[in-house]
Design an enzyme around this catalytic site. Structure first.
Site, PDB file in Angstrom:
ATOM      1  N   GLU A 104       0.833  -1.206   0.000  1.00  0.00           N
ATOM      2  CA  GLU A 104       0.000   0.000   0.000  1.00  0.00           C
ATOM      3  C   GLU A 104       0.871   1.261   0.000  1.00  0.00           C
ATOM      4  O   GLU A 104       0.537   2.256  -0.651  1.00  0.00           O
ATOM      5  CB  GLU A 104      -0.951  -0.019   1.197  1.00  0.00           C
ATOM      6  CG  GLU A 104      -2.076  -1.051   1.038  1.00  0.00           C
ATOM      7  CD  GLU A 104      -3.028  -1.084   2.207  1.00  0.00           C
ATOM      8  OE1 GLU A 104      -4.207  -0.744   2.031  1.00  0.00           O
ATOM      9  OE2 GLU A 104      -2.589  -1.460   3.313  1.00  0.00           O
ATOM     10  N   GLU A 124      -3.951  -9.692   3.582  1.00  0.00           N
ATOM     11  CA  GLU A 124      -4.748  -9.402   4.776  1.00  0.00           C
ATOM     12  C   GLU A 124      -5.896 -10.379   4.998  1.00  0.00           C
ATOM     13  O   GLU A 124      -6.298 -10.615   6.148  1.00  0.00           O
ATOM     14  CB  GLU A 124      -5.298  -7.978   4.703  1.00  0.00           C
ATOM     15  CG  GLU A 124      -4.278  -6.885   4.930  1.00  0.00           C
ATOM     16  CD  GLU A 124      -3.541  -6.470   3.656  1.00  0.00           C
ATOM     17  OE1 GLU A 124      -2.837  -5.453   3.675  1.00  0.00           O
ATOM     18  OE2 GLU A 124      -3.664  -7.191   2.634  1.00  0.00           O
TER      19      GLU A 124
END
Length: 365
Positions: A104, A124
């Site tokens: 990210e 995740e």
């Protein structure tokens, strides 16, 4: 010692993260990155910025040990927004694994370069979470909704070459030349300026993509929270603006984070790693060679263990209560070898060698 440092070379600011073992995004790392991004942005002698990591890997994710504590600023979404807002090109230079929050951060940079052996991913989902720092909104804009869904729902990292082919990264370099290649690449982008993913739109998608995806994963993900929330976030990336999508992503991320499901998966994550660490046994502990093994019980499990030891090169003594059980165990082992030969995994000679190192007995004395 600071976990983040800055140096300047040929008009390029090189911001280095040094937080072993995996350069996790601790509060100190987030604070250091924010401070040096601001410093480089305000320095008229700096034309572009490179974010790179020391050690074995790029940022390999958020520091999930902080999840049980009150959040401390700067928060990851704010850091990533600050990186992207820089008016000078920011290049992420990746090696090892850029995972979760690490990817990210790279998506918040304007350009990405990676070594040929690098891997990138958003895992995740395996912790009952979703990418919560704009990943669900940036990745679809960069590589398309379908590919983004596949990466996030599987949680599996992709190799650098694949990432290059789909447009996730901009260039691949040799493993031992990342720093120089990143600086050269950054120089080449000075004239182009920043390229912000938040200003992109998601490429057109098939109208039924999201319904098909839900149907395809329904059985495998039954009872799990985060897969549906990931789909919803990516779906929103095609329907609303970037800021609104990020707001929804954050709300859904916090729902997952607070859930007993994610709490349990994170507990399992740490537990699996803890069991491999025996107190008092470190990396420098001497290891005694093992080449002879005794296996008690010649049933299915015992025969399988004996076979594994034989294929590892050990001499195996198989014990059972009666000759009939021993014969069944030896037959199972021979069939396992024969299966390996049939599949071309081993040769007849290797099978003969392995079977020759097997002995059996009913004598426990």
């Amino acid at each position: 010692m600071s976990q983040v440092s800055i140096e300047r070379r040929d008009g390029i600011a090189i911001i280095s993260v040094d937080n072993p073992p995996v350069n996790a995004l601790s509060q100190a790392v987030r604070e250091g990155l924010t401070r040096y991004i601001d410093e480089a942005a305000d320095d008229d002698s700096v034309q572009a910025i490179v974010i790179i990591c020391t050690g074995r890997t790029f940022i390999a994710g958020a520091d999930i040990r902080e999840f049980g504590r009150p959040p401390e600023p700067p928060h990851l979404p704010d850091l990533i927004a600050r990186i992207e807002a820089a008016d000078k090109p920011v290049v992420a230079a990746m090696h090892g694994t850029a995972l979760g929050g690490g990817l990210e951060v790279a998506l918040g940079c304007h350009y990405r370069i990676a070594t040929g052996s690098a891997k990138v991913g958003l895992p995740e989902v395996s912790l009952g979470l979703l990418p919560g720092a704009s990943g669900t909104q940036r990745l679809p804009r960069l590589i398309g909704a379908e590919r983004a869904l596949d990466m996030m729902l599987s949680g599996k990292p992709v190799k650098a070459q694949v990432a290059l082919e789909v447009g996730l990264i901009d260039q691949i370099c040799d493993d031992d030349k990342l720093r120089d290649a990143a600086i050269k690449f950054a120089v080449s982008k000075v004239a182009s300026g920043p390229r912000r993913i938040s200003e992109m739109t998601v490429p057109d998608v098939e109208p039924d993509l999201f319904d098909k995806t839900r149907t395809a994963i329904a059985r495998k993900t039954r009872g799990l929270m985060s897969p549906e929330k990931i789909i919803r976030c990516v779906e929103l990336s095609t329907q609303v603006g970037f800021d609104e999508g990020c707001k929804a992503e954050r709300e859904l991320f916090l729902e997952c984070k607070k859930s007993p499901q994610s709490d349990g998966l994170r507990h399992a994550f740490f537990a699996e790693r803890a069991v491999s660490k025996v107190p008092g046994i470190g990396k420098n502990t001497s290891v005694r060679a093992t080449d002879k093994v005794a296996v008690l019980g010649a049933g299915t499990m015992g025969a399988g263990i004996a076979y594994s030891c034989l294929t590892a090169g050990c001499t195996v003594h198989l014990l059972d209560n009666d000759e009939e059980g021993l014969e069944r165990g030896a037959t199972t082992i021979r069939k396992l070898y024969e299966g390996g030969v049939a599949r071309g995994k081993i040769s007849e000679e290797e099978m003969a060698d392995g079977v020759g190192r097997l002995s059996t007995t009913t004598d426990y004395g």
